[in-house]
Design a protein around this motif. Structure first.
Motif, PDB file in Angstrom:
ATOM      1  N   THR A   1       1.182   4.134  -2.977  1.00 46.33           N
ATOM      2  CA  THR A   1       0.905   5.604  -2.782  1.00 46.33           C
ATOM      3  C   THR A   1       2.127   6.562  -3.304  1.00 46.33           C
ATOM      4  O   THR A   1       1.912   7.445  -3.817  1.00 46.33           O
TER       5      THR A   1
ATOM      6  N   SER B   1       0.747  -1.310  -0.003  1.00 49.16           N
ATOM      7  CA  SER B   1       0.027   0.295  -0.092  1.00 49.16           C
ATOM      8  C   SER B   1       0.726   1.332   0.061  1.00 49.16           C
ATOM      9  O   SER B   1       0.626   2.155  -0.754  1.00 49.16           O
ATOM     10  N   THR B   2       1.973   1.440   0.716  1.00 48.34           N
ATOM     11  CA  THR B   2       2.796   2.337   0.645  1.00 48.34           C
ATOM     12  C   THR B   2       3.574   2.653  -0.711  1.00 48.34           C
ATOM     13  O   THR B   2       3.879   3.962  -1.038  1.00 48.34           O
TER      14      THR B   2
END
Length: 367
Positions: free
Chosen positions: A225, A221-222
């Motif tokens: 981003t 998820s990071t």
């Protein structure tokens, strides 16, 4: 290169037709290429004995501006393409005496990474292999004039190399060809944000070429981003790709990790990263982040914390170095001048095209 009477030394087929048409001794071509591509002699010196030198166009890029660091000797060159767009290439003169050239493969970049000024440009146009090679030629000529050699070539400039894979591989073919640049493939590195299929194809075709992956986070998820392309190439697939490249090439893959305060530098991030790298033949390169004006929400990790992060990785048996950024005084706005110039050019071109279209409709332009 639309004029058939003007040829590029990079264009093997065109220069061979030219040689046959004018019944030139093949030695003329060999001498020209050796002087230009292997020894980086000046244009005038390279063509000194060449018949019909007026038929040669040595450079497909015009040198627009040059910036020389007052701190560490780095040189940033801005080139203008025939289409009127600007690109960057950077010469890094390492303290050990080695030199590295960072070349661009595209104008802009579609990867749109959050931390990258080039990715904020909003355009992505592929460079022709000749435009890639001319960056090498002009940088090599600068260094040769200084009586210095060009040691390493890295595709870490503007663009995602595997979004321009055909021209990338064509350029590498000539860079490593014995009758052209004759560069060692082990001195060439291609950096990607993680285009898995491109990485595998390159490893198969050029097993001695070095690969670098811009990882920047071992949390999916990071990573999504800060690197939108991560959604297409998830971490599990990337890990399998590196393992395959290790098996095909028999040497390590560079893992680039940009240190971002509070984003990827916590103790949890260390654990995730060490688990993700476990069992792979890699070299971790921690990169201090230099802020860009388009990402004010991102900050670089403090130097002492980067040192601690590196120590933690080493203690886990991971080969780790911290990159020392050269040319900070000229790279602080990396991509920004190019971005503004290219946007202005694109707007002007669009306006001119609109005017021509409107004029044609209203009868303002007549034959």
């Amino acid at each position: 290169m639309n004029d058939p009477t003007i040829i590029s030394p990079f264009d093997f087929e065109a220069i061979e037709r030219f040689r046959q048409q004018h019944r030139l001794d093949p030695q003329h071509i060999r001498v020209l290429r050796n002087r230009l591509m292997k020894h980086f002699r000046s244009d005038e010196e390279a063509a000194a004995d060449f018949p019909l030198p007026q038929s040669l166009r040595f450079h497909v890029l015009d040198r627009y501006r040059r910036f020389d660091s007052d701190v560490d000797g780095a040189t940033k060159m801005l080139f203008r393409t025939d289409a009127g767009m600007l690109i960057e290439a950077v010469i890094l003169r390492i303290a050990t005496g080695r030199t590295t050239l960072c070349v661009s493969s595209q104008v802009g970049c579609a990867a749109a990474c959050d931390f990258c000024a080039t990715g904020k440009m909003g355009i992505a146009k592929n460079l022709h292999s000749f435009e890639i090679l001319d960056q090498v030629l002009q940088a090599g000529q600068i260094l040769a004039a200084e009586q210095t050699s060009l040691d390493n070539i890295v595709f870490m400039g503007m663009g995602e190399p595997f979004h321009n894979e055909s021209n990338l591989t064509d350029a590498i073919d000539l860079l490593t060809a014995t009758d052209h640049f004759n560069r060692s493939p082990s001195r060439i590195l291609v950096s990607t944000v993680g285009v898995c299929d491109g990485m595998i194809r390159l490893a198969e075709r050029f097993p001695k070429i070095n690969l670098a992956l811009s990882l920047h986070s071992a949390d999916q998820s990071t990573r999504e981003t800060i690197i939108p392309l991560a959604k297409r190439y998830p971490l599990d697939q990337l890990r399998e790709t590196i393992a395959r490249c290790n098996a095909m090439q028999g040497h390590e893959v560079m893992i680039e990790y940009l240190m971002l305060d509070g984003v990827n530098d916590t103790e949890v991030d260390r654990e995730r990263l060490s688990r993700w790298l476990d069992g792979l033949d890699v070299h971790l390169n921690l990169i201090p982040y230099n802020p860009i004006e388009d990402a004010p929400h991102l900050r670089g990790t403090a130097p002492d914390e980067i040192t601690d992060f590196a120590s933690a990785m080493k203690s886990r048996g991971i080969k780790t170095t911290v990159r020392y950024s050269l040319g900070r005084d000229i790279d602080a706005a990396c991509g920004q001048l190019v971005r503004k110039e290219n946007r202005t050019f694109a707007i002007q071109s669009h306006s001119a095209a609109a005017s021509i279209s409107t004029g044609s409709q209203t009868g303002d332009f007549k034959n």
